[in-house]
Design a protein around this motif. Structure first.
Motif, PDB file in Angstrom:
ATOM      1  N   GLU A  74       8.257  42.765  32.998  1.00 47.00           N
ATOM      2  CA  GLU A  74       7.058  42.670  33.832  1.00 47.00           C
ATOM      3  C   GLU A  74       6.502  41.249  33.845  1.00 47.00           C
ATOM      4  O   GLU A  74       6.030  40.762  34.879  1.00 47.00           O
ATOM      5  CB  GLU A  74       6.000  43.648  33.325  1.00 47.00           C
ATOM      6  CG  GLU A  74       4.789  43.759  34.216  1.00 47.00           C
ATOM      7  CD  GLU A  74       3.847  44.856  33.773  1.00 47.00           C
ATOM      8  OE1 GLU A  74       3.064  45.302  34.615  1.00 47.00           O
ATOM      9  OE2 GLU A  74       3.885  45.277  32.593  1.00 47.00           O
ATOM     10  N   ASN A  75       6.565  40.565  32.712  1.00 48.48           N
ATOM     11  CA  ASN A  75       6.080  39.179  32.654  1.00 48.48           C
ATOM     12  C   ASN A  75       6.921  38.265  33.534  1.00 48.48           C
ATOM     13  O   ASN A  75       6.380  37.391  34.214  1.00 48.48           O
ATOM     14  CB  ASN A  75       6.052  38.686  31.213  1.00 48.48           C
ATOM     15  CG  ASN A  75       4.762  39.039  30.522  1.00 48.48           C
ATOM     16  OD1 ASN A  75       3.890  38.217  30.388  1.00 48.48           O
ATOM     17  ND2 ASN A  75       4.641  40.300  30.099  1.00 48.48           N
ATOM     18  N   ILE A  76       8.233  38.452  33.532  1.00 52.48           N
ATOM     19  CA  ILE A  76       9.083  37.660  34.416  1.00 52.48           C
ATOM     20  C   ILE A  76       8.738  37.972  35.865  1.00 52.48           C
ATOM     21  O   ILE A  76       8.635  37.073  36.705  1.00 52.48           O
ATOM     22  CB  ILE A  76      10.572  37.908  34.107  1.00 52.48           C
ATOM     23  CG1 ILE A  76      10.894  37.321  32.729  1.00 52.48           C
ATOM     24  CG2 ILE A  76      11.476  37.313  35.197  1.00 52.48           C
ATOM     25  CD1 ILE A  76      12.239  37.722  32.176  1.00 52.48           C
ATOM     26  N   TRP A  77       8.513  39.246  36.167  1.00 55.12           N
ATOM     27  CA  TRP A  77       8.114  39.658  37.522  1.00 55.12           C
ATOM     28  C   TRP A  77       6.827  38.950  37.937  1.00 55.12           C
ATOM     29  O   TRP A  77       6.732  38.390  39.027  1.00 55.12           O
ATOM     30  CB  TRP A  77       7.942  41.178  37.562  1.00 55.12           C
ATOM     31  CG  TRP A  77       7.387  41.693  38.833  1.00 55.12           C
ATOM     32  CD1 TRP A  77       8.058  41.889  40.011  1.00 55.12           C
ATOM     33  CD2 TRP A  77       6.041  42.110  39.077  1.00 55.12           C
ATOM     34  NE1 TRP A  77       7.207  42.398  40.965  1.00 55.12           N
ATOM     35  CE2 TRP A  77       5.964  42.539  40.411  1.00 55.12           C
ATOM     36  CE3 TRP A  77       4.894  42.167  38.288  1.00 55.12           C
ATOM     37  CZ2 TRP A  77       4.780  43.012  40.983  1.00 55.12           C
ATOM     38  CZ3 TRP A  77       3.723  42.641  38.856  1.00 55.12           C
ATOM     39  CH2 TRP A  77       3.684  43.054  40.184  1.00 55.12           C
ATOM     40  N   TRP A  78       5.825  38.943  37.043  1.00 59.27           N
ATOM     41  CA  TRP A  78       4.558  38.280  37.354  1.00 59.27           C
ATOM     42  C   TRP A  78       4.761  36.795  37.610  1.00 59.27           C
ATOM     43  O   TRP A  78       4.143  36.217  38.512  1.00 59.27           O
ATOM     44  CB  TRP A  78       3.541  38.470  36.219  1.00 59.27           C
ATOM     45  CG  TRP A  78       2.711  39.696  36.321  1.00 59.27           C
ATOM     46  CD1 TRP A  78       2.615  40.706  35.391  1.00 59.27           C
ATOM     47  CD2 TRP A  78       1.833  40.077  37.382  1.00 59.27           C
ATOM     48  NE1 TRP A  78       1.745  41.665  35.828  1.00 59.27           N
ATOM     49  CE2 TRP A  78       1.241  41.307  37.047  1.00 59.27           C
ATOM     50  CE3 TRP A  78       1.489  39.483  38.601  1.00 59.27           C
ATOM     51  CZ2 TRP A  78       0.328  41.962  37.870  1.00 59.27           C
ATOM     52  CZ3 TRP A  78       0.577  40.139  39.434  1.00 59.27           C
ATOM     53  CH2 TRP A  78       0.009  41.361  39.057  1.00 59.27           C
ATOM     54  N   LEU A  79       5.607  36.134  36.832  1.00 61.28           N
ATOM     55  CA  LEU A  79       5.839  34.702  37.032  1.00 61.28           C
ATOM     56  C   LEU A  79       6.474  34.431  38.391  1.00 61.28           C
ATOM     57  O   LEU A  79       6.114  33.460  39.070  1.00 61.28           O
ATOM     58  CB  LEU A  79       6.701  34.141  35.902  1.00 61.28           C
ATOM     59  CG  LEU A  79       6.004  34.082  34.548  1.00 61.28           C
ATOM     60  CD1 LEU A  79       7.004  33.723  33.457  1.00 61.28           C
ATOM     61  CD2 LEU A  79       4.828  33.113  34.570  1.00 61.28           C
ATOM     62  N   ILE A  80       7.374  35.298  38.806  1.00 61.75           N
ATOM     63  CA  ILE A  80       7.974  35.166  40.136  1.00 61.75           C
ATOM     64  C   ILE A  80       6.908  35.325  41.210  1.00 61.75           C
ATOM     65  O   ILE A  80       6.830  34.531  42.154  1.00 61.75           O
ATOM     66  CB  ILE A  80       9.113  36.191  40.322  1.00 61.75           C
ATOM     67  CG1 ILE A  80      10.310  35.817  39.438  1.00 61.75           C
ATOM     68  CG2 ILE A  80       9.526  36.306  41.789  1.00 61.75           C
ATOM     69  CD1 ILE A  80      11.353  36.910  39.315  1.00 61.75           C
ATOM     70  N   VAL A  81       6.067  36.331  41.071  1.00 64.15           N
ATOM     71  CA  VAL A  81       4.992  36.585  42.040  1.00 64.15           C
ATOM     72  C   VAL A  81       4.026  35.409  42.083  1.00 64.15           C
ATOM     73  O   VAL A  81       3.652  34.928  43.164  1.00 64.15           O
ATOM     74  CB  VAL A  81       4.253  37.902  41.701  1.00 64.15           C
ATOM     75  CG1 VAL A  81       2.956  38.037  42.491  1.00 64.15           C
ATOM     76  CG2 VAL A  81       5.161  39.109  41.938  1.00 64.15           C
ATOM     77  N   LEU A  82       3.598  34.927  40.921  1.00 68.26           N
ATOM     78  CA  LEU A  82       2.646  33.819  40.882  1.00 68.26           C
ATOM     79  C   LEU A  82       3.242  32.549  41.479  1.00 68.26           C
ATOM     80  O   LEU A  82       2.546  31.811  42.193  1.00 68.26           O
ATOM     81  CB  LEU A  82       2.175  33.574  39.445  1.00 68.26           C
ATOM     82  CG  LEU A  82       1.259  34.654  38.884  1.00 68.26           C
ATOM     83  CD1 LEU A  82       1.097  34.494  37.383  1.00 68.26           C
ATOM     84  CD2 LEU A  82      -0.085  34.650  39.593  1.00 68.26           C
ATOM     85  N   ALA A  83       4.498  32.290  41.213  1.00 62.23           N
ATOM     86  CA  ALA A  83       5.145  31.121  41.810  1.00 62.23           C
ATOM     87  C   ALA A  83       5.158  31.236  43.323  1.00 62.23           C
ATOM     88  O   ALA A  83       4.778  30.297  44.035  1.00 62.23           O
ATOM     89  CB  ALA A  83       6.569  30.969  41.265  1.00 62.23           C
ATOM     90  N   LYS A  84       5.572  32.381  43.822  1.00 61.35           N
ATOM     91  CA  LYS A  84       5.650  32.594  45.271  1.00 61.35           C
ATOM     92  C   LYS A  84       4.274  32.434  45.916  1.00 61.35           C
ATOM     93  O   LYS A  84       4.128  31.737  46.922  1.00 61.35           O
ATOM     94  CB  LYS A  84       6.230  33.982  45.550  1.00 61.35           C
ATOM     95  CG  LYS A  84       6.508  34.261  46.980  1.00 61.35           C
ATOM     96  CD  LYS A  84       7.760  33.553  47.404  1.00 61.35           C
ATOM     97  CE  LYS A  84       8.312  34.165  48.668  1.00 61.35           C
ATOM     98  NZ  LYS A  84       9.512  33.482  49.106  1.00 61.35           N
ATOM     99  N   ARG A  85       3.266  33.047  45.321  1.00 67.34           N
ATOM    100  CA  ARG A  85       1.913  32.978  45.876  1.00 67.34           C
ATOM    101  C   ARG A  85       1.328  31.570  45.781  1.00 67.34           C
ATOM    102  O   ARG A  85       0.408  31.234  46.521  1.00 67.34           O
ATOM    103  CB  ARG A  85       0.984  33.970  45.184  1.00 67.34           C
ATOM    104  CG  ARG A  85       1.363  35.419  45.518  1.00 67.34           C
ATOM    105  CD  ARG A  85       0.275  36.385  45.234  1.00 67.34           C
ATOM    106  NE  ARG A  85      -0.797  36.257  46.225  1.00 67.34           N
ATOM    107  CZ  ARG A  85      -1.986  36.832  46.080  1.00 67.34           C
ATOM    108  NH1 ARG A  85      -2.255  37.561  45.019  1.00 67.34           N
ATOM    109  NH2 ARG A  85      -2.914  36.669  47.007  1.00 67.34           N
ATOM    110  N   SER A  86       1.849  30.744  44.884  1.00 66.47           N
ATOM    111  CA  SER A  86       1.370  29.375  44.717  1.00 66.47           C
ATOM    112  C   SER A  86       2.208  28.363  45.490  1.00 66.47           C
ATOM    113  O   SER A  86       1.968  27.160  45.399  1.00 66.47           O
ATOM    114  CB  SER A  86       1.377  29.004  43.228  1.00 66.47           C
ATOM    115  OG  SER A  86       0.537  29.879  42.504  1.00 66.47           O
ATOM    116  N   GLY A  87       3.210  28.854  46.217  1.00 67.45           N
ATOM    117  CA  GLY A  87       4.050  27.969  47.007  1.00 67.45           C
ATOM    118  C   GLY A  87       5.058  27.183  46.181  1.00 67.45           C
ATOM    119  O   GLY A  87       5.501  26.112  46.598  1.00 67.45           O
TER     120      GLY A  87
END
Length: 106
Positions: A74-87
Motif C-alpha cells: 500500500e505504501n508503494i501504491w501511495w508513492l505512485i499516486v503521490l508522484a502522479k498527482r505531483s507531476g
C-alpha cells in the motif's frame, strides 16, 4: 522488474485511485486533495513501522505478517499516486535516486 511491468503497476495503481475518488465523491461530495493523499500515505507509513516492530517482537503482536505485506504494498501504491498527482515521473525519480546514491557510495 522490467519497464513494462512497472508501467502496468502504475496503470493499475492509478485505476484503483480513480475508483477511490468515486467513493470520495459519493460519501463526501468532493475528491481528496493531494495533501489528504499525502496524509493518508503518512498514516500508512506509520503503520508499516508499527508492523515491523511487531514482526521483530519489539511491539505486542497485533498484526499478522500478511498485514505487514499489505501495508508495504500500500505504501508503494501511495508513492505512485503521490508522484502522479505531483507531476513527477516515478520511474525517472527512482532511477535518478539509484544512480545518484550508487555513485555516492562508490
Amino acid at each position: 522488474m522490467n519497464k513494462d511491468s512497472f508501467d502496468e503497476i502504475i496503470r493499475r495503481s492509478m485505476e484503483i485511485r480513480r475508483k477511490y475518488r468515486q467513493l470520495e465523491l459519493m460519501h463526501h461530495g468532493s475528491e481528496w486533495t493531494v495533501e489528504e493523499d499525502a496524509l493518508a500515505y503518512l498514516t500508512d507509513a506509520g503503520l508499516v513501522g508499527r508492523n515491523i516492530m511487531s514482526q521483530q517482537q519489539r511491539w505486542p503482536k497485533v498484526d499478522s505478517e500478511a498485514q505487514l505485506e499489505h501495508k508495504l504494498g500500500e505504501n508503494i501504491w501511495w508513492l505512485i499516486v503521490l508522484a502522479k498527482r505531483s507531476g513527477i515521473d516515478i520511474r525517472k525519480a527512482v532511477d535518478q535516486f539509484l544512480i545518484k546514491t550508487e555513485a555516492a557510495l562508490e
